[in-house]
Design a protein around this motif. Sequence first.
Motif, PDB file in Angstrom:
ATOM      1  N   TYR A 159       0.824  -1.195   0.000  1.00 47.79           N
ATOM      2  CA  TYR A 159       0.000   0.000   0.000  1.00 47.79           C
ATOM      3  C   TYR A 159       0.867   1.258   0.000  1.00 47.79           C
ATOM      4  CZ  TYR A 159      -4.094  -2.815   1.412  1.00 47.79           C
ATOM      5  OH  TYR A 159      -5.114  -3.719   1.481  1.00 47.79           O
ATOM      6  N   GLY A 160       0.532   2.180  -0.901  1.00 50.86           N
ATOM      7  CA  GLY A 160       1.169   3.482  -0.921  1.00 50.86           C
ATOM      8  C   GLY A 160       0.116   4.569  -1.003  1.00 50.86           C
ATOM      9  N   ILE A 161       0.511   5.777  -0.692  1.00 50.59           N
ATOM     10  CA  ILE A 161      -0.383   6.930  -0.839  1.00 50.59           C
ATOM     11  C   ILE A 161      -0.269   7.424  -2.275  1.00 50.59           C
ATOM     12  CG2 ILE A 161      -0.825   9.313  -0.122  1.00 50.59           C
ATOM     13  CD1 ILE A 161       0.193   8.553   2.648  1.00 50.59           C
ATOM     14  N   GLY A 162      -1.385   7.497  -2.976  1.00 50.84           N
ATOM     15  CA  GLY A 162      -1.405   7.961  -4.351  1.00 50.84           C
ATOM     16  C   GLY A 162      -1.312   9.478  -4.419  1.00 50.84           C
ATOM     17  N   ILE A 163      -0.490   9.976  -5.360  1.00 49.61           N
ATOM     18  CA  ILE A 163      -0.235  11.411  -5.509  1.00 49.61           C
ATOM     19  C   ILE A 163      -0.188  11.723  -6.998  1.00 49.61           C
ATOM     20  CG2 ILE A 163       1.442  13.263  -5.038  1.00 49.61           C
ATOM     21  CD1 ILE A 163       2.387  11.443  -2.644  1.00 49.61           C
ATOM     22  N   PRO A 164      -0.685  12.883  -7.448  1.00 50.94           N
ATOM     23  CA  PRO A 164      -0.627  13.218  -8.878  1.00 50.94           C
ATOM     24  C   PRO A 164       0.785  13.095  -9.447  1.00 50.94           C
ATOM     25  CG  PRO A 164      -2.053  14.756  -7.738  1.00 50.94           C
ATOM     26  CD  PRO A 164      -1.412  13.913  -6.672  1.00 50.94           C
ATOM     27  N   LYS A 165       0.863  12.719 -10.705  1.00 51.76           N
ATOM     28  CA  LYS A 165       2.133  12.402 -11.357  1.00 51.76           C
ATOM     29  C   LYS A 165       3.145  13.541 -11.286  1.00 51.76           C
ATOM     30  CE  LYS A 165       4.536   9.473 -13.904  1.00 51.76           C
ATOM     31  NZ  LYS A 165       4.979   8.175 -13.349  1.00 51.76           N
ATOM     32  N   ASP A 166       2.698  14.767 -11.463  1.00 52.68           N
ATOM     33  CA  ASP A 166       3.613  15.909 -11.535  1.00 52.68           C
ATOM     34  C   ASP A 166       4.005  16.480 -10.175  1.00 52.68           C
ATOM     35  OD1 ASP A 166       3.583  15.739 -14.306  1.00 52.68           O
ATOM     36  OD2 ASP A 166       1.911  17.157 -14.502  1.00 52.68           O
ATOM     37  N   ASP A 167       3.350  16.033  -9.111  1.00 47.70           N
ATOM     38  CA  ASP A 167       3.584  16.634  -7.785  1.00 47.70           C
ATOM     39  C   ASP A 167       4.695  15.899  -7.029  1.00 47.70           C
ATOM     40  OD1 ASP A 167       1.536  18.292  -8.471  1.00 47.70           O
ATOM     41  OD2 ASP A 167       0.072  17.436  -7.083  1.00 47.70           O
ATOM     42  N   GLU A 168       5.917  15.945  -7.585  1.00 51.26           N
ATOM     43  CA  GLU A 168       7.020  15.229  -6.957  1.00 51.26           C
ATOM     44  C   GLU A 168       7.395  15.822  -5.603  1.00 51.26           C
ATOM     45  OE1 GLU A 168      10.329  14.658  -9.558  1.00 51.26           O
ATOM     46  OE2 GLU A 168       9.226  13.267 -10.871  1.00 51.26           O
ATOM     47  N   ASP A 169       7.207  17.135  -5.438  1.00 52.67           N
ATOM     48  CA  ASP A 169       7.483  17.737  -4.130  1.00 52.67           C
ATOM     49  C   ASP A 169       6.540  17.181  -3.070  1.00 52.67           C
ATOM     50  OD1 ASP A 169       5.255  18.975  -5.235  1.00 52.67           O
ATOM     51  OD2 ASP A 169       5.807  21.000  -4.593  1.00 52.67           O
ATOM     52  N   MET A 170       5.296  16.898  -3.478  1.00 50.58           N
ATOM     53  CA  MET A 170       4.329  16.320  -2.543  1.00 50.58           C
ATOM     54  C   MET A 170       4.714  14.888  -2.190  1.00 50.58           C
ATOM     55  SD  MET A 170       1.585  17.148  -0.855  1.00 50.58           S
ATOM     56  CE  MET A 170       0.089  16.518  -0.088  1.00 50.58           C
TER      57      MET A 170
END
Length: 318
Positions: free
Chosen positions: A268-279
């Motif tokens: 399990y991982g937390i999903g984050i938008p592709k471009d939001d590498e800082d997030m």
Amino acid sequence: MRTKQLGVLASALALLLAGCGSPGAPVDPAPVGSVQPPTPANAVVETDVAADGGTEDECNVEASLPADGNIAAGSTMAEIRERGHLVAGVDQNTYLFGFRNPTTGQLEGFDIDIAKQVAEAIFGDPDAIRFRAISSAQRIPALQNGDVDIVVRTFSITCERRAEINFSTVYYVAGQRVLVNESSDAESISDLGGKRVCAAKSSTSLKNIAKVETKPVPVSVDDWSDCLVMLQQGQVDAVSTDDTILAGMAQQDPTTKIVGERFTDELYGIGIPKDDEDMVRFVNSVLETVRGGQWQQSYDRWLRERLGAAAPPKPLYQ
């Protein structure tokens, strides 16, 4: 005159006796046969479950970007802070992980606790968060469309999904098993050849069912709660997904049981938008802190009784 009165009385008596006669056999205006329980909306018997877009050898599934807890000006986190709240895509139907408490109406569970820790790190307030309840199939579109900042919803990391979105480090390791009625003779997924086995749409579980050599019949639904309903109504023979989700079902319905060993590892991982590498880097920093104590507290509260002792997985960075 008396004769006329007797005649009227006789006529009235005859009418009364006629009214008390047998009305004959009752007529059923609408004969009804056996009534089947309704099938949950959008439930489908799958005849051709799509294979994964790639193999897990094509990427390092576990590796994520190195942690960085700074909130720089103009960063994704700064924009979220300016908005005033974090938006998290979560489940509201999976008992123990993400569910709505019927007494308080509040969302609770292990994944809800993890999402709140991200809000705590940005705002200093775990309640500076707005939850958006989404189905399994909506997880990636919700991130791609900008509807949510993160998705914390029993989200298994795969190479196919990594091509579309970003993931944090692994914060939980689950494994797929099988839930059946307590009267069932099945002891593993292999014993369910030709039987209907339920899983959520767009889940890795559905694809794993289709790969079993004995050929169980996959049945897809929108939410895991629909699988439990179909099992209770006899519309499927089993439910197969991560043991974390099955643990919640078994606790809700003690006439069911979990059988077989794990036949997959679900990271399990937390999903984050592709471009939001800082997030991604920021969330990984949050998870570093969570592994130091909050993870164990949440696990012990929600899952230890059903799944036994466990510890947080170690992070792997690129």
